[in-house]
Design an enzyme around this catalytic site. Sequence first.
Site, PDB file in Angstrom:
ATOM      1  N   ASP A 131      29.512  40.794  40.136  1.00  0.00           N
ATOM      2  CA  ASP A 131      29.838  40.118  38.880  1.00  0.00           C
ATOM      3  C   ASP A 131      29.456  38.637  38.915  1.00  0.00           C
ATOM      4  OD1 ASP A 131      30.911  42.433  37.844  1.00  0.00           O
ATOM      5  OD2 ASP A 131      32.976  41.939  38.388  1.00  0.00           O
TER       6      ASP A 131
ATOM      7  N   TYR B 237      35.207  41.702  51.410  1.00  0.00           N
ATOM      8  CA  TYR B 237      35.370  40.584  50.484  1.00  0.00           C
ATOM      9  C   TYR B 237      36.439  39.626  50.987  1.00  0.00           C
ATOM     10  CZ  TYR B 237      33.163  43.760  47.054  1.00  0.00           C
ATOM     11  OH  TYR B 237      32.321  44.610  46.397  1.00  0.00           O
TER      12      TYR B 237
ATOM     13  N   ASP C 255      40.497  39.325  35.876  1.00  0.00           N
ATOM     14  CA  ASP C 255      40.055  38.178  36.667  1.00  0.00           C
ATOM     15  C   ASP C 255      40.195  36.909  35.830  1.00  0.00           C
ATOM     16  OD1 ASP C 255      37.899  38.129  34.907  1.00  0.00           O
ATOM     17  OD2 ASP C 255      36.431  38.846  36.368  1.00  0.00           O
TER      18      ASP C 255
ATOM     19  N   ARG D  80      39.268  43.548  41.602  1.00  0.00           N
ATOM     20  CA  ARG D  80      40.075  43.128  40.449  1.00  0.00           C
ATOM     21  C   ARG D  80      41.245  44.084  40.225  1.00  0.00           C
ATOM     22  NH1 ARG D  80      36.479  43.136  35.457  1.00  0.00           N
ATOM     23  NH2 ARG D  80      34.981  44.319  36.701  1.00  0.00           N
TER      24      ARG D  80
END
Length: 315
Positions: free
Chosen positions: A45, A73, A87, A184
């Site tokens: 993203d 991550y 988010d 998310r």
Amino acid sequence: MSRGPSALNALVAVNKPLGLSSHDAVNRVRRAVGEKRVGHAGTLDPAASGVLVIGIGQATKLLGMLTLDRKAYVAQVEFGSATDTDDAEGEVVRTAPVPHELSDPAFAAEALHGLLGEQDQVPPAYSAISVNGRRAYALARDGKQVELAARHVTVHAAGLVSVESGEKCVWTCAFDVSKGTYVRSLARDLGERLGTCAHLCGLVRTQAGGVCLGDCVDLDELAEGGKSLVVERCLDPVALLGLPRRDLALGELADVSCGRKIEVGEVFARGERREPRPEERVALVFDGALAGIWERRGTSLACQTNFPQAIEGVK
């Protein structure tokens, strides 16, 4: 830009910066190397940065073959507010008090430990999942109710990096998750599980499959170095595919280029030499480049995929 055969055929990892879509990153690579045939594996993203694997020339054919099953991550989760996108890019749709224990690192570490394992996860409404031929995010932007089916995912590791407590309560977390996991959604669900609400306020992909941040080039660096930098920093396609390697003799090249079967021979895999197993896929390598992906059929290797221009980077 080239219109015929690609002058460059390679996989490269870039460190995608914040604010840039994966498609934007591909366009930057196109301009840097002067090749039109460029694609990416594993969308990242615009609100996230980090590892993005790029295929150039014939290497675009490998993008659908790369498993990249696990991704790592570093994520920042802000508690006390939920957004429509899950988010920081979205609009706040709900707020809730933040229990005081969320500021305790020991509590945070234990809560993250509770996320481990296989689970069914509902993706964010604002996602690229197709719903009756349209992307979910397009439907959500049109104000339509988006109901997505839960997906089976696995959280392999979930560790606490730090806790920021003060005006806002923010956890910095390290996740190792299966392909298809939305961080998310992890943030959203974590807030609900802890009696409040939450959203993701920062995300860096540190690893995709066997590719880590240390393997990446910066887009600005690539703009200066162009093709020569890609050749210098390209990824090993055989290692990324996880296939056994069969080195070709010079006399076999003509048969391979015409798709004629060749003898099974020996492959090199996991530190040992052996015959390929029945129906096992094999990477054919000549002079440090990937020439094709073949398969054992009976007593021979048969063509599955050939690359008119070999893919560079085999170590």
